[in-house]
Structures are given as C-alpha cells and as structure tokens.
Scaffold this motif. Structure first.
Motif, mmCIF file in Angstrom:
data_model
loop_
_atom_site.group_PDB
_atom_site.id
_atom_site.type_symbol
_atom_site.label_atom_id
_atom_site.label_comp_id
_atom_site.label_asym_id
_atom_site.label_seq_id
_atom_site.Cartn_x
_atom_site.Cartn_y
_atom_site.Cartn_z
ATOM 1 N N UNK A 1 49.365 -8.209 -3.125
ATOM 2 C CA UNK A 1 47.961 -8.107 -2.726
ATOM 3 C C UNK A 1 47.717 -8.486 -1.277
ATOM 4 N N UNK A 2 48.793 -8.679 -0.486
ATOM 5 C CA UNK A 2 48.620 -9.221 0.857
ATOM 6 C C UNK A 2 49.377 -8.413 1.899
ATOM 7 N N UNK A 3 48.698 -8.092 2.969
ATOM 8 C CA UNK A 3 49.319 -7.593 4.188
ATOM 9 C C UNK A 3 48.923 -8.571 5.293
ATOM 10 N N UNK A 4 49.450 -8.353 6.492
ATOM 11 C CA UNK A 4 49.219 -9.316 7.563
ATOM 12 C C UNK A 4 48.803 -8.622 8.846
ATOM 13 N N UNK A 5 48.012 -9.333 9.618
ATOM 14 C CA UNK A 5 47.844 -9.027 11.018
ATOM 15 C C UNK A 5 48.377 -10.224 11.793
ATOM 16 N N UNK A 6 48.406 -10.143 13.109
ATOM 17 C CA UNK A 6 49.052 -11.188 13.896
ATOM 18 C C UNK A 6 48.060 -11.875 14.813
ATOM 19 N N UNK A 7 48.054 -13.180 14.751
ATOM 20 C CA UNK A 7 47.203 -13.970 15.638
ATOM 21 C C UNK A 7 47.658 -13.785 17.082
ATOM 22 N N UNK A 8 46.710 -13.490 17.938
ATOM 23 C CA UNK A 8 47.066 -13.213 19.324
ATOM 24 C C UNK A 8 47.334 -11.749 19.587
ATOM 25 N N UNK A 9 47.222 -10.915 18.529
ATOM 26 C CA UNK A 9 47.413 -9.479 18.716
ATOM 27 C C UNK A 9 48.749 -8.995 18.196
ATOM 28 N N UNK A 10 48.828 -7.691 17.902
ATOM 29 C CA UNK A 10 50.048 -7.120 17.346
ATOM 30 C C UNK A 10 51.212 -7.197 18.319
ATOM 31 N N UNK A 11 50.926 -7.360 19.593
ATOM 32 C CA UNK A 11 52.008 -7.401 20.578
ATOM 33 C C UNK A 11 52.658 -8.751 20.762
ATOM 34 N N UNK A 12 52.194 -9.773 20.030
ATOM 35 C CA UNK A 12 52.694 -11.124 20.312
ATOM 36 C C UNK A 12 54.175 -11.287 19.993
ATOM 37 N N UNK A 13 54.675 -10.589 18.976
ATOM 38 C CA UNK A 13 56.104 -10.718 18.635
ATOM 39 C C UNK A 13 56.962 -10.076 19.724
ATOM 40 N N UNK A 14 56.557 -8.906 20.182
ATOM 41 C CA UNK A 14 57.303 -8.249 21.258
ATOM 42 C C UNK A 14 57.260 -9.074 22.536
ATOM 43 N N UNK A 15 56.129 -9.694 22.820
ATOM 44 C CA UNK A 15 56.028 -10.533 24.007
ATOM 45 C C UNK A 15 56.931 -11.756 23.895
ATOM 46 N N UNK A 16 57.009 -12.328 22.688
ATOM 47 C CA UNK A 16 57.886 -13.478 22.481
ATOM 48 C C UNK A 16 59.349 -13.088 22.669
ATOM 49 N N UNK A 17 59.725 -11.920 22.175
ATOM 50 C CA UNK A 17 61.099 -11.441 22.367
ATOM 51 C C UNK A 17 61.385 -11.191 23.842
ATOM 52 N N UNK B 1 32.710 -6.564 13.728
ATOM 53 C CA UNK B 1 31.770 -7.454 14.410
ATOM 54 C C UNK B 1 32.417 -8.133 15.615
ATOM 55 N N UNK B 2 31.591 -8.493 16.582
ATOM 56 C CA UNK B 2 32.096 -9.188 17.768
ATOM 57 C C UNK B 2 32.784 -10.482 17.358
ATOM 58 N N UNK B 3 33.873 -10.791 18.064
ATOM 59 C CA UNK B 3 34.631 -12.023 17.814
ATOM 60 C C UNK B 3 35.124 -12.542 19.161
ATOM 61 N N UNK B 4 34.229 -13.164 19.946
ATOM 62 C CA UNK B 4 34.601 -13.601 21.299
ATOM 63 C C UNK B 4 35.829 -14.501 21.336
ATOM 64 N N UNK B 5 35.981 -15.367 20.329
ATOM 65 C CA UNK B 5 37.138 -16.266 20.313
ATOM 66 C C UNK B 5 38.448 -15.508 20.182
ATOM 67 N N UNK B 6 38.381 -14.299 19.631
ATOM 68 C CA UNK B 6 39.578 -13.466 19.466
ATOM 69 C C UNK B 6 39.677 -12.384 20.537
ATOM 70 N N UNK B 7 38.889 -12.521 21.602
ATOM 71 C CA UNK B 7 38.975 -11.562 22.701
ATOM 72 C C UNK B 7 38.210 -10.285 22.478
ATOM 73 N N UNK B 8 37.251 -10.287 21.537
ATOM 74 C CA UNK B 8 36.451 -9.091 21.265
ATOM 75 C C UNK B 8 34.979 -9.443 21.464
ATOM 76 N N UNK B 9 34.482 -9.387 22.702
ATOM 77 C CA UNK B 9 33.108 -9.832 22.978
ATOM 78 C C UNK B 9 32.038 -8.895 22.441
ATOM 79 N N UNK B 10 32.407 -7.640 22.159
ATOM 80 C CA UNK B 10 31.437 -6.653 21.690
ATOM 81 C C UNK B 10 31.679 -6.292 20.233
#
Length: 503
Positions: free
Chosen positions: A239-255, A378-387
């Motif tokens: 019943x669970x899938x995931x998204x990534x905190x900091x954006x989908x690119x965070x794993x590639x950036x860490x690598x 919906x807008x989520x300024x804390x997650x980088x989505x001001x609009x």
C-alpha cells in the motif's frame, strides 16, 4: 570458439563468471581492496542518470578510477529536479516503488533512509463522461468495487491476484525479462491482450488502461505484458510508494558528490581502440607501451575535441542516443540499439495565484479533451513550492498531435480551452506557465523486445569479451521502465566491468 574455451578454463575468467552469476560473490570482490597488477583500472561512464551514477559508484567503491561525463549542466537525467522561476517540477520520475533491491542497497550505503517519504493508499479519481470512480495505484481488495465490473470479472480479478501473488518469488520487478522464464507468452502478447484474457475487457478499460495512460503515457496495445507480469506480483498486498525529501534528484546528487563528475561535457563518440590514443586531459599522449601493457583501451571524444581514455566505458545514456555515439559497434550492439524506442511525454505546469484543494484525476480513454492526468498541488513554501501548481499531462494522442503540429515548446495552447472550462477565472489567476517536453520518457517494451534484450544481456555478460572490452550498456531500456530498474542495470554493468578486471 577457442577463445571462449580458453576463457572458461582460465581461473581468473572462472572467477569473473562467478561474479556475474552471484551477487554475493560480486559484493565480496567489491569490498576486496587488493588491487591486481597495475591497479583496478579506470572507467568512463557516459551519462549521469541513476543508472550511470550507480555503475560509477559501485566501480569507485571497488577501487577503480572513474570519471562520469554529463552533457547537461546538472546530474540526474530523468531522475532529477528542475525549477523555472517559482515552478518546481520533476525531470521525469515522480515516485519510487518499494521493491527495488539495488536501489534499496544504494539508499542503505548512502545512509539516506530519512529521505524516503511514504505515500500510502495512493489513489486518483478516474473521470469519464458517464461519471467517475476511484482508482488505486497499488491494487487491493478495494479494486473489486470498481464500478461496471461484471461479476465474472470480479471473480477473475480475485483469481488473477492470487496467481500473481504466488509468482512473486519467480519474477524480478527490476528486470522485465525475468517474466519470460515464468511465462514466455508475456513477451509476445500485448498488455491489452493479456489483461483481456486474464481478467476481462472492462477491467482493462476502467482499471489498467487509465493507469498506464496517465502515469506512463502508454496505450496498452503498444506494450508487451512484461512490465505488468514482472511488477504486479510485487504490488499486490502493498500500500506504499515513496517520494524523496529534497526532491527526486537528491539521490543522484548524493552519488555525484562522491564521484568525479564533469557536467556540460557532451560526448561526440565512444570507441574501443587497439592502438595508443592521446589523452588530452593533461596534454600528454598515452604511450604505445603503456597501452599494450594494459590491454585494449577505450577512447571517449567530447564535442570540443578533447579525447579521454580509460580501460572500460559504460554507456548510460538513453538507448536511442547510444547508437549515434558508439563507433564500430559489433553486430549484437547494433541490432539491440536499433530496436530501442521511447515514448514522449508532454506536461504543462501552471503557477496559480489562488489556493486550490489537492486533487488528482485520470481521464478514461475516449473522454473528451487532451489531458490524461490533472493534479492540483497546494503551495508548500517550506518544500520550495511558493505557488499553487497545476500539473497537466497530455494524453498519448495529444503528445502525438503536439509533435505533428510543432507545438512541443508551446503545449499550453493545446490545453487552455479545456482548463478555462474546468477552472473559473483560469486566465486571471495563472501567474506562470512552464511547458515540459520529454522526448524520451520511457523505453517501449514492445512485443518481442524482451527476447532480444535477453539475448543482448547474455552477449554483454559473456566472459569471452573480457580481453576485447566492448562498451557496457545500462539504463532503463536494458532492464525495466522504472528508476529502480535503471539503478539495477547500473549495478549489473559495474559487475561486468569488475569481472573483466579479474581476468
């Protein structure tokens, strides 16, 4: 034939073959820091998506000198994040399924467990002219409540789910071709044919088809049943899938932060060379003696004329691009690369000045309009989505129309009238528009593609290639049309290269 017999009888080649067959043996070799004569060698990886970065990271862990080349200014490929003004969006992948063994190993190695954000019981409203119903992205008993299913299809659905669940141990969700051994017909049947036969036509049109059109921009008659047959056994009961905190690119950036990655470095050609090739990284030419001592070398020429050399090359670009890069491919490479196809995806992202409630809707095939997926965020300024953002994904047919009409940079004009009818005062509240065209979204596993890919992997993993060192390929087109499949292919490509260093 003599070369094959010699390789198999050689102790080092036997060890290399064991590495390919046994992931545990590969893990031990990866942790072995005892370098063979002349070191563990060098490799160039072309492409910094999750497949290329995984391959590079695993080789780097094993003690190899690895350089990653990326044509764009950012890493991640189709597993990345983009921003235009106040509009944030994904470069391709939007979700992570829980079953990716190679991806989960990577998360553990990078200590990134805290970036996984669970999304449970993910659903969408499936809209049609006759009404709407809830559709689940992870099938469960609630799927039996789908309106319009005849009783015989409800019984067939239960029976099908039990059969799929029982096959979980026999198929690998990161390898579409794993389903061939369990059901050879899965590569010959279209997904539409398979679902109609296994469950029924109403289940196809109201449950399966909307998901493939709205999340993957595929029509089920264009695909074989391999993706479905290899993934559904691992989805039933979950019943669970995931998204990534900091954006989908965070794993590639860490690598990338752990590797030598060179962005804005487009590659013009890849070639396996017998003779010395100048390495212009330091302005010096590689000597013939050194090249001969180390065996055949590989040369990668950048678009500015710079030539880099290494012992091995991993090509991690989209398969439809690789054919233009690799010089003098062998027959097996050429035939495989010519068979690779991708679908295109068109999305328009709108910034909206007024709040909107969260919603996600899929359109049934045949519904009027050009939007297959409609989502209000919906807008989520804390997650980088001001609009407040509105996500509109084109139907496969509308994507084809955009290509024919030359509107891939101006998709908005195809959707405006539909959105005006849907949202009162739409034009007045739109504050930003971003047109996103992904010409190579996902590889098309058409009927027959799996058998060809299976033969290609046998060729690629053949220990007889250890001395000649042809290019090693990885990416979703070699494994599964998922980011976890791409990751698994990168790990497997690294395993091939490391097996060659043992010979």
């Amino acid at each position: 034939m003599k070369a094959i017999e010699t390789s198999v009888s050689d102790p080092d080649a036997s060890r290399a073959s064991a590495l390919l067959r046994n992931p545990a043996a590969w893990q031990r070799a990866r942790n072995d820091t005892t370098a063979p004569s002349g070191g563990k060698g060098s490799a160039i990886v072309v492409g910094s998506g999750i497949a290329g970065l995984t391959a590079a990271y695993r080789m780097h862990q094993a003690g190899m000198q690895v350089t990653v080349l990326e044509a764009n200014g950012v890493v991640g490929g189709r597993m990345g994040d983009r921003r235009v003004g106040d509009i944030a969006f994904n470069s391709g992948a939007r979700l992570v399924y829980p079953f990716g063994s190679a991806f989960n190993r990577l998360i553990a190695d990078l200590s990134l467990h805290d970036v996984l954000i669970p999304l449970r019981h993910l659903t969408a409203q499936c809209v049609s002219p006759s009404g709407s119903h809830t559709i689940e992205l992870m099938p469960s008993v609630r799927s039996l409540a789908t309106p319009g299913l005849p009783m015989r299809e409800r019984f067939a659905l239960v029976s099908h789910a039990l059969r799929m669940r029982a096959q979980r141990s026999r198929v690998d969700p990161d390898w579409a071709i794993s389903a061939i051994a369990d059901d050879p017909a899965a590569d010959r049947q279209t997904l539409a044919e398979y679902v109609r036969d296994a469950i029924g036509p109403q289940a196809l049109s109201s449950m399966i088809e909307p998901v493939f059109r709205s999340t993957r921009s595929f029509n089920p008659e264009t695909l074989s049943a391999l993706f479905y047959r290899s993934t559904v056994p691992h989805l039933i009961g979950e019943d669970t899938v995931y998204t990534l905190k900091g954006g989908m690119g965070c794993v590639c950036q860490a690598l990338a932060g752990r590797l030598d990655v060179r962005t804005n470095a487009p590659v013009a050609s890849i070639e396996t060379m017998r003779d010395a090739v100048p390495d212009r990284r330091d302005g010096a030419a590689a000597s013939t003696e050194n090249v001969a001592a180390r065996g055949r070398r590989c040369a990668v020429t950048l678009s500015d004329g710079t030539v880099l050399t290494a012992d091995h090359v991993v090509c991690a670009t989209e398969g439809s691009l690789a054919g233009a890069l690799v010089r003098n491919p062998q027959r097996e490479e050429r035939e495989m690369l010519q068979a690779v196809r991708y679908n295109a995806l068109g999305v328009v992202h709108y910034g909206f000045s007024q709040p909107l409630p969260p919603t996600m809707q899929f359109a049934l095939r045949g519904a009027p309009g050009r939007i297959s997926t409609f989502q209000q965020l919906p807008a989520a300024p804390a997650n980088g989505r001001p609009l407040t953002q509105i996500y509109c994904q084109l139907t496969p047919e509308a994507a084809g129309e955009a290509e024919r009409r030359g509107l891939t940079d101006n998709l908005d004009v195809l959707l405006r009238d539909e959105l005006r009818a849907r949202i009162p005062g739409f034009d007045r509240h739109v504050s930003a528009v971003v047109n996103q065209w992904i010409p190579r979204k996902l590889p098309v596993f058409a009927p027959g593609y799996g058998e060809r890919l299976q033969a290609f992997w046998r060729w690629q993993e053949n220990a007889a290639h250890n001395a000649e060192r042809p290019v090693v390929y990885c990416g979703d087109w070699t494994s599964q049309a998922l980011l976890t499949g791409a990751c698994a292919s990168g790990e497997r490509a690294a395993r091939i290269v490391l097996s060659r260093t043992q010979n």
